[in-house]
Design a protein around this motif. Structure first.
Motif, short mmCIF file in Angstrom:
data_model
loop_
_atom_site.label_atom_id
_atom_site.label_comp_id
_atom_site.label_asym_id
_atom_site.label_seq_id
_atom_site.Cartn_x
_atom_site.Cartn_y
_atom_site.Cartn_z
N GLU A 37 0.83 -1.21 0.00
CA GLU A 37 0.00 0.00 0.00
C GLU A 37 0.86 1.25 0.00
OE1 GLU A 37 -1.07 0.96 4.57
OE2 GLU A 37 -2.10 -0.79 3.75
N GLU A 38 0.33 2.29 -0.60
CA GLU A 38 1.01 3.58 -0.62
C GLU A 38 0.77 4.27 0.72
OE1 GLU A 38 0.22 7.67 -2.87
OE2 GLU A 38 0.67 6.01 -4.23
N ARG A 39 1.83 4.90 1.25
CA ARG A 39 1.72 5.60 2.53
C ARG A 39 2.39 6.96 2.45
NH1 ARG A 39 2.62 1.31 7.42
NH2 ARG A 39 0.95 -0.14 6.82
N GLU A 40 1.84 7.91 3.20
CA GLU A 40 2.45 9.23 3.34
C GLU A 40 3.45 9.17 4.48
OE1 GLU A 40 1.61 12.19 1.70
OE2 GLU A 40 0.11 11.26 0.42
N ILE A 41 4.65 9.64 4.24
CA ILE A 41 5.70 9.65 5.25
C ILE A 41 6.09 11.10 5.51
CG2 ILE A 41 8.00 8.84 5.88
CD1 ILE A 41 6.03 6.53 5.40
N THR A 42 5.81 11.59 6.71
CA THR A 42 6.13 12.99 7.01
C THR A 42 7.10 13.14 8.18
OG1 THR A 42 4.17 13.16 8.41
CG2 THR A 42 3.94 13.86 6.13
N THR A 43 7.23 12.10 9.01
CA THR A 43 8.10 12.20 10.18
C THR A 43 8.92 10.93 10.34
OG1 THR A 43 6.50 11.20 11.70
CG2 THR A 43 6.34 13.60 11.37
N LEU A 44 9.93 11.02 11.17
CA LEU A 44 10.74 9.85 11.51
C LEU A 44 9.85 8.78 12.12
CD1 LEU A 44 13.38 8.32 12.01
CD2 LEU A 44 13.64 9.64 14.11
N ARG A 45 8.90 9.19 12.93
CA ARG A 45 7.99 8.23 13.57
C ARG A 45 7.19 7.45 12.52
NH1 ARG A 45 7.42 4.49 16.86
NH2 ARG A 45 5.39 4.23 17.79
N ASP A 46 6.76 8.13 11.45
CA ASP A 46 6.05 7.45 10.36
C ASP A 46 6.92 6.32 9.78
OD1 ASP A 46 3.88 9.17 10.59
OD2 ASP A 46 4.54 10.46 8.95
N ASP A 47 8.20 6.63 9.54
CA ASP A 47 9.13 5.62 9.03
C ASP A 47 9.26 4.46 10.01
OD1 ASP A 47 9.97 6.63 6.52
OD2 ASP A 47 11.39 7.98 7.48
N GLN A 48 9.39 4.77 11.29
CA GLN A 48 9.56 3.74 12.29
C GLN A 48 8.33 2.84 12.39
OE1 GLN A 48 10.58 6.37 15.51
NE2 GLN A 48 12.74 5.84 15.36
N LEU A 49 7.15 3.42 12.21
CA LEU A 49 5.93 2.61 12.25
C LEU A 49 5.86 1.66 11.06
CD1 LEU A 49 3.33 5.29 13.42
CD2 LEU A 49 4.13 3.29 14.70
N VAL A 50 6.35 2.11 9.92
CA VAL A 50 6.32 1.26 8.72
C VAL A 50 7.21 0.03 8.90
CG1 VAL A 50 6.96 1.13 6.29
CG2 VAL A 50 5.67 3.08 7.12
N VAL A 51 8.42 0.22 9.45
CA VAL A 51 9.33 -0.91 9.61
C VAL A 51 9.18 -1.60 10.96
CG1 VAL A 51 11.01 0.05 8.00
CG2 VAL A 51 11.32 0.41 10.45
N ASP A 52 8.34 -1.06 11.82
CA ASP A 52 8.09 -1.63 13.15
C ASP A 52 9.34 -1.63 14.01
OD1 ASP A 52 6.47 -2.67 15.14
OD2 ASP A 52 6.84 -4.74 14.56
N GLY A 53 10.06 -0.50 13.99
CA GLY A 53 11.26 -0.40 14.82
C GLY A 53 12.16 0.73 14.34
N LEU A 54 13.45 0.58 14.62
CA LEU A 54 14.42 1.57 14.21
C LEU A 54 14.69 1.43 12.71
CD1 LEU A 54 16.93 1.23 17.17
CD2 LEU A 54 15.12 2.94 16.87
N ILE A 55 14.87 2.57 12.05
CA ILE A 55 15.04 2.51 10.60
C ILE A 55 16.50 2.65 10.19
CG2 ILE A 55 12.76 3.44 10.12
CD1 ILE A 55 14.19 6.06 9.32
N GLU A 56 16.79 2.06 9.06
CA GLU A 56 18.09 2.24 8.40
C GLU A 56 17.80 2.48 6.93
OE1 GLU A 56 22.31 -0.05 7.57
OE2 GLU A 56 20.84 -0.98 8.87
N ALA A 57 18.36 3.58 6.42
CA ALA A 57 18.19 3.91 5.00
C ALA A 57 19.23 3.15 4.19
CB ALA A 57 18.35 5.41 4.78
N VAL A 58 18.78 2.53 3.10
CA VAL A 58 19.68 1.81 2.20
C VAL A 58 19.48 2.38 0.80
CG1 VAL A 58 20.31 -0.44 1.24
CG2 VAL A 58 19.49 -0.28 3.61
N ASP A 59 20.50 3.08 0.31
CA ASP A 59 20.43 3.65 -1.03
C ASP A 59 20.70 2.58 -2.08
OD1 ASP A 59 19.85 6.32 -0.33
OD2 ASP A 59 21.97 6.69 0.12
N ILE A 60 19.94 2.64 -3.16
CA ILE A 60 20.17 1.77 -4.31
C ILE A 60 20.37 2.69 -5.51
CG2 ILE A 60 19.28 -0.15 -5.69
CD1 ILE A 60 17.57 -0.90 -3.26
N PRO A 61 21.61 3.17 -5.68
CA PRO A 61 21.90 4.22 -6.67
C PRO A 61 21.49 3.88 -8.10
CG PRO A 61 23.80 3.85 -5.26
CD PRO A 61 22.81 2.76 -4.96
N HIS A 62 21.70 2.64 -8.53
CA HIS A 62 21.40 2.32 -9.93
C HIS A 62 19.89 2.33 -10.21
CE1 HIS A 62 21.27 -1.67 -8.04
NE2 HIS A 62 20.48 -2.03 -9.04
#
Length: 66
Positions: free
Chosen positions: A16-41
Motif C-alpha cells: 500500500e502507498e503511505r504518506e511519510i512525514t516524520t521519523l515516527r512514520d518511518d519507524q511505524l512502517v518498519v516496526d522499529g528503528l530505521i536504516e536507510a539503504v540507497d540503491i543508486p542504480h
C-alpha cells in the motif's frame, strides 16, 4: 511530504502507498528503528528495520519487485 510503498513480507497483506512525514512514520512502517539503504542504480532509497539481521528477520522477497 514523501510517499512510499509499504511492502510487507507477508504475502497475504497487499502493498500500500503511505504518506511519510516524520521519523515516527518511518519507524511505524518498519516496526522499529530505521536504516536507510540507497540503491543508486535504481535511484531509490529503501528503509529497513535496523535490527533485522540481529532479530533474524527473513529477507523480504516481495520488496524486490517494486
Amino acid at each position: 511530504m514523501a510517499k512510499g510503498i509499504y511492502v510487507p513480507a507477508n504475502s497475504t497483506i497487499p502493498p500500500e502507498e503511505r504518506e511519510i512525514t516524520t521519523l515516527r512514520d518511518d519507524q511505524l512502517v518498519v516496526d522499529g528503528l530505521i536504516e536507510a539503504v540507497d540503491i543508486p542504480h535504481l535511484g531509490v532509497t529503501i528503509y529497513v528495520e535496523e535490527g533485522g539481521p540481529l532479530m533474524q528477520l527473513g529477507f523480504n522477497h516481495r520488496a524486490i519487485i517494486f
